[in-house]
Design an enzyme around this catalytic site. Structure first.
Site, short mmCIF file in Angstrom:
data_model
loop_
_atom_site.label_atom_id
_atom_site.label_comp_id
_atom_site.label_asym_id
_atom_site.label_seq_id
_atom_site.Cartn_x
_atom_site.Cartn_y
_atom_site.Cartn_z
N GLU A 1 0.98 -1.08 -0.05
CA GLU A 1 0.14 0.02 0.08
C GLU A 1 0.72 1.20 -0.14
O GLU A 1 0.48 2.19 0.62
CB GLU A 1 -1.12 0.02 1.19
CG GLU A 1 -1.94 -1.20 1.29
CD GLU A 1 -2.94 -1.11 2.36
OE1 GLU A 1 -2.50 -0.49 3.45
OE2 GLU A 1 -3.97 -1.90 2.01
N GLU B 1 -13.02 -2.13 11.64
CA GLU B 1 -12.77 -1.35 10.40
C GLU B 1 -14.05 -1.74 9.28
O GLU B 1 -14.64 -1.02 8.81
CB GLU B 1 -11.56 -1.85 9.78
CG GLU B 1 -11.22 -1.13 8.39
CD GLU B 1 -9.97 -1.31 7.80
OE1 GLU B 1 -8.84 -1.95 8.52
OE2 GLU B 1 -9.69 -0.89 6.71
N ASP C 1 -8.52 -8.72 3.83
CA ASP C 1 -8.39 -7.72 4.77
C ASP C 1 -9.55 -7.76 5.80
O ASP C 1 -10.41 -6.67 5.76
CB ASP C 1 -8.30 -6.42 3.90
CG ASP C 1 -7.95 -5.29 4.81
OD1 ASP C 1 -7.37 -5.59 6.13
OD2 ASP C 1 -7.90 -4.23 4.35
C1 GCV Z 1 -2.98 0.83 8.40
C2 GCV Z 1 -6.27 -1.90 5.19
C3 GCV Z 1 -6.49 -0.76 5.99
C4 GCV Z 1 -5.50 0.11 6.21
C5 GCV Z 1 -4.33 -0.50 6.90
C6 GCV Z 1 -4.15 -1.74 6.31
C7 GCV Z 1 -2.77 -2.51 6.81
O1 GCV Z 1 -5.70 -1.57 3.93
O2 GCV Z 1 -7.60 -0.05 5.18
O3 GCV Z 1 -5.95 1.38 6.93
O4 GCV Z 1 -3.15 0.29 6.99
O5 GCV Z 1 -4.94 -2.56 6.03
O6 GCV Z 1 -3.24 -3.44 7.62
O7 GCV Z 1 -1.74 -2.25 6.73
#
Ligand code: GCV
Length: 860
Positions: A305, A412, A384
């Site tokens: 990411e 989340e 995720d």
């Molecule tokens: C901290 C997902 C979440 C991100 C998070 C990522 C991760 O993409 O939306 O906010 O980043 O996972 O676990 O690194």
């Protein structure tokens, strides 16, 4: 040498306000009958702790025991660190380690039966013995004893309790400026304006909660890490955090930014094999240990990411992990290296592309290359933290590597703590899952404990994201997830419901009806949430390009993020077969690969995870079509959410008013938002497939009066961009500035905020109804609404959910802002005139969607 500090007075204070600040550690007085029972028993009358060092968890155990007994029983016990002054050990609580126990002359214990952090609790009438291998184990034993007496259990016990896994960490995703990524409970308790905060009172209170569920370390900053955490000032600040948490045996670790040698150190490279980079990390690590000798280690998110990583230099992920492992090794620290590595620019048109494949593709070939103090931290599922995923196949693919499972306490994808979702039943589907490596039993929990592949390190990482909210997670009920997380990391065979019931008694008291109700709604909550958000393995059908809160099934596809559903007019689901799809099913050991390869043998709850099928494909268990299952499940889930409100309301007077109202508010919100979810998801697939609901519910709302069909003044209809997010795809918004009301019936005379009126003549037979008002609460304003029947005030509310709830707020009319309020038990006569007045404020145009006039028992 044993120092004598004499007799100490108690210093742990018990908050009287029921605001949730003590979580499950309230030490509330027992009800009279149990106190009387206790007073008839021989109970300890003193506490002896075999260590007097201020930061020692043994000393904390003494304070905690004294405070707990004071709170629960109203008895004041003195704490002594000098056994010579302990009046009578046969009526004392004795707390120490195996070593201090024998050096104090109590005899020798079989040290080999204790694992690190393990404890022995023996209650024998008025004599209580708590002995452990290391100091924090004794604190765990003290909390165990306190949990028992807080629940009115004074029975004798002889319990040796050892952890299932050595790593029982939590992660916080706190940013240095004070925000928290995916945090729903206010800003950080650790950071503000790029620095560690001065007042760390909440930090040590957090450590107390963590220690009570046997969490032994915390990573305090976001995995998307800011390199300046490693500057001199912040290392000193981290030292203060560690000092605040040490008395609770919670070690501190940090997330790293892989490019720090370049970004902070000015090296112009972060190549993990470059000697200047190695030296930089070694020096930084030494500097950290100089300030924090018990520093836990590093957590690393690399090449994921947009985060920097070793692939930039054609180095492997193992090269990266081992760089840190070598720096930490002399100090006894460990590296938690995340397996969450994937490309988020996938081509959705490529049938074979699959983000779920990434972890095994990256890590399998590295198995055996990681040093002994590296632990690969694996999210429970391949994508995720979705509402349902299969267990990550990576657990089965790296037998020569230490592994830990990453779970998410912060909700989340599970409603941002505004929806009650008790998550342990979901976690248990993964922990108890048998991956059948080499056709032998291979439970995920045995793999991460190190048992299955004979590894020394392994365990659990839970992303928590507590904030400054007084109740930590923004929601009292969400705390059950944190409690159960710690307990399961210690012993994953524990029963989710029993843990919940312990938590409920500790949190809300011993009234059996409270325990039964919280148990009933919490145990139903994950299934309900799955039902109304996304079932059959299709994932949480949320807005993955915006906030991950409300519904937006359309947004799952046609982007690079790979959380796809591949839904079109006739079919839906990811084809992850080897024969025709992405090949993901083949990443599992043979027995499971064969099971998932076939649509005939894949369990229904994961059907659309593994297979692309027609909407008219029939499920194995029920024989229903996929689309009808969608409709039915969404209706059933939303209906279950309505029952949470009435169940909780029946507890009025049995839970203190402050927490009762707080929970009720959220449950009411959830009930309304569950209907938003239901209508959005059902509407979307109904419109896409053109297949009617056999029960005739989808798209038909016989009890609703659409706002756009009411007589409007000041209000105008707008087509909501995401059609299924509004009833009949249309809402009304205030568009003209008129005059403000000066009387309760809404008549007006002077200029004021923009105002709209929507009027309808009710056509329902005379009776008593619930009136539900669908509206939109967007960020950036607090619109006022008033509802009147025949000009008599019925209900007033404000679009101020941002002041009460924790989710990320939207600026648009969409599935995140759509919500509803309900006036219950309203007498209505045919011909009554219903008027709704909306006063706009800021960005909030007092948007109104519909009014539902609901006979008893109808959910529409
Ligand atoms: C901290 C997902 C979440 C991100 C998070 C990522 C991760 O993409 O939306 O906010 O980043 O996972 O676990 O690194």
């Amino acid at each position: 040498m044993r120092a004598c500090w004499g007799l100490l007075l108690l210093s742990v204070s018990i908050a009287t306000a029921e605001n949730g600040s003590n979580g499950w550690l309230r030490y509330a007085p027992l009800p009279d009958n149990l106190r009387q029972h206790a007073s008839s028993l021989a109970l300890p009358s003193a506490i002896v702790t075999l260590n007097s060092t201020e930061a020692s968890p043994i000393q904390t155990a003494g304070k905690e025991l004294a405070a707990g007994i004071q709170g629960v029983l109203g008895r004041s016990l003195q704490v002594s660190h000098d056994i010579a002054t302990a009046s009578d050990l046969s009526s004392s609580i004795l707390v120490g380690t195996v070593a201090t126990y024998s050096s104090a002359g109590y005899g020798s214990l079989n040290a080999s039966s204790f694992a690190a952090d393990g404890f022995w609790l023996r209650v024998n009438g008025s004599s209580v013995t708590i002995i452990s291998q290391n100091e924090r184990g004794a604190l765990y034993g003290a909390f165990e004893y306190l949990s028992r007496i807080s629940q009115g259990d004074f029975s004798d016990v002889d319990l040796l309790s050892n952890p299932d896994a050595p790593i029982r960490w939590v992660n916080q995703w706190d940013n240095l400026e004070g925000t928290i990524e995916r945090g729903y409970a206010g800003p950080s308790i650790f950071f503000s304006n790029g620095l560690i905060v001065q007042d760390l009172t909440r930090v040590s209170q957090y450590a107390r909660l963590l220690a009570s569920v046997r969490v032994n370390a915390i990573v305090v900053n976001n995995v998307n890490a800011n390199p300046s955490l490693l500057n001199e000032t912040n290392i000193e600040g981290l030292g203060r955090i560690a000092d605040a948490m040490r008395p609770y045996g919670v070690q501190v670790g940090i997330s790293l930014n892989f490019a720090s040698p370049d970004l902070l150190g000015g090296l112009k490279t972060f190549d993990p094999l470059e000697s200047s980079v190695i030296t930089w990390w070694t020096d930084k690590t030494d500097e950290l240990y100089k300030r924090i000798p018990d520093f836990a280690g590093y957590l690393v998110k690399a090449n994921s990411e947009g985060q920097p990583g070793p692939l930039t230099y054609n180095r492997t992920l193992a090269d990266a992990a081992n760089l840190f492992a070598r720096a930490l090794q002399p100090h006894g620290g460990i590296v938690m290296f995340r397996a969450f590595v994937y490309d988020h620019h996938l081509d959705p048109a490529n049938w074979k592309a699959d983000r779920a494949n990434a972890a095994v593709e990256f890590f399998k070939e590295l198995d055996g290359q990681f040093l002994d103090n590296v632990v690969v931290q694996i999210k429970y599922g391949p994508i995720d933290f979705q509402v349902r995923e299969p267990a990550s196949p990576l657990f089965a693919n790296i037998p020569n590597t230490n592994t830990a499972i990453e779970l998410q306490i912060t909700q989340e994808y599970l409603g941002h703590q505004d929806h009650l979702v008790y998550i342990p039943p979901l976690w248990k589907t993964i922990l108890d899952f048998d991956l059948r490596v080499d056709s032998k039993p291979s439970l995920v929990r045995d793999i991460v404990a190190g048992r299955r592949f004979n590894k020394k390190l392994g365990g659990y990482a839970g992303v928590v994201n507590v904030g400054t909210s007084i109740n930590w997670l923004g929601s009292h009920t969400a705390m059950s997830n944190l409690y159960a997380y710690g307990q399961l990391a210690w012993d994953p065979t524990q029963d989710s419901q029993e843990l919940l019931q312990d938590w409920t008694r500790l949190t809300f008291g011993l009234d059996q009806s409270v325990v039964e109700t919280v148990s009933k709604i919490s145990m139903a909550s994950w299934a309900a949430y799955e039902n109304y958000t996304g079932n059959l393995g299709i994932q949480t059908l949320t807005d993955i390009l915006y906030t991950h809160f409300g519904p937006n099934p359309a947004n799952m596809d046609n982007n690079g993020w790979g959380q796809w559903t591949h839904a079109d007019r006739t079919t839906i689901g990811m084809d992850r077969t080897v024969s025709n799809g992405t090949g993901f099913a083949g990443q599992y050991p043979a027995e499971l690969a064969a099971m998932y390869e076939s649509v005939e043998t894949t369990p229904d709850e994961l059907l659309l995870w593994f297979h692309h099928v027609s909407y008219t494909h029939r499920l194995r268990a029920s024989g229903k079509t996929v689309i009808q299952h969608f409709y039915d499940a969404h209706y059933a889930g939303a209906e279950t959410a309505q029952t949470f409100v009435s169940a909780w309301e029946a507890l009025r007077g049995k839970v203190d008013a402050e927490r009762f109202e707080h929970v009720l508010f959220r449950l009411k919100f959830q009930a309304g938002h569950a209907i938003v979810w239901r209508d959005a998801v059902c509407g979307f697939y109904h419109n896409l497939s053109g297949i009617p609901d056999e029960a005739g519910r989808v798209g038909h709302h016989p009890y609703r009066i659409e706002a756009e069909s009411m007589a409007l003044s000041g209000y105008s209809p707008v087509a909501v961009a995401l059609a299924e997010m509004a009833s009949n795809s249309t809402a009304v918004v205030v568009v003209v500035a008129v005059t403000a009301p000066t009387s309760s019936n809404g008549s007006s005379s002077s200029s004021g905020p923009a105002k709209g009126e929507a009027v309808a003549v009710l056509d329902s037979p005379d009776g008593v109804y619930d009136l539900a008002f669908g509206y939109f609460d967007v960020a950036g304003g607090r619109a006022h609404y008033g509802a009147f029947i025949n000009d008599e005030p019925l209900l007033e509310w404000i679009g101020d959910l941002e002041d009460h709830l924790g989710h990320e707020f939207s600026t648009k009319l969409d599935g995140h802002s759509a919500t509803r309020v309900t006036a219950r038990g309203v007498p209505v006569q045919r011909g009554d005139v219903l008027k709704i007045i909306g006063l706009a404020d800021g960005n909030e145009a007092a948007a109104l969607d519909y009014v539902a006039v609901l006979p008893e028992g109808v959910v529409d």
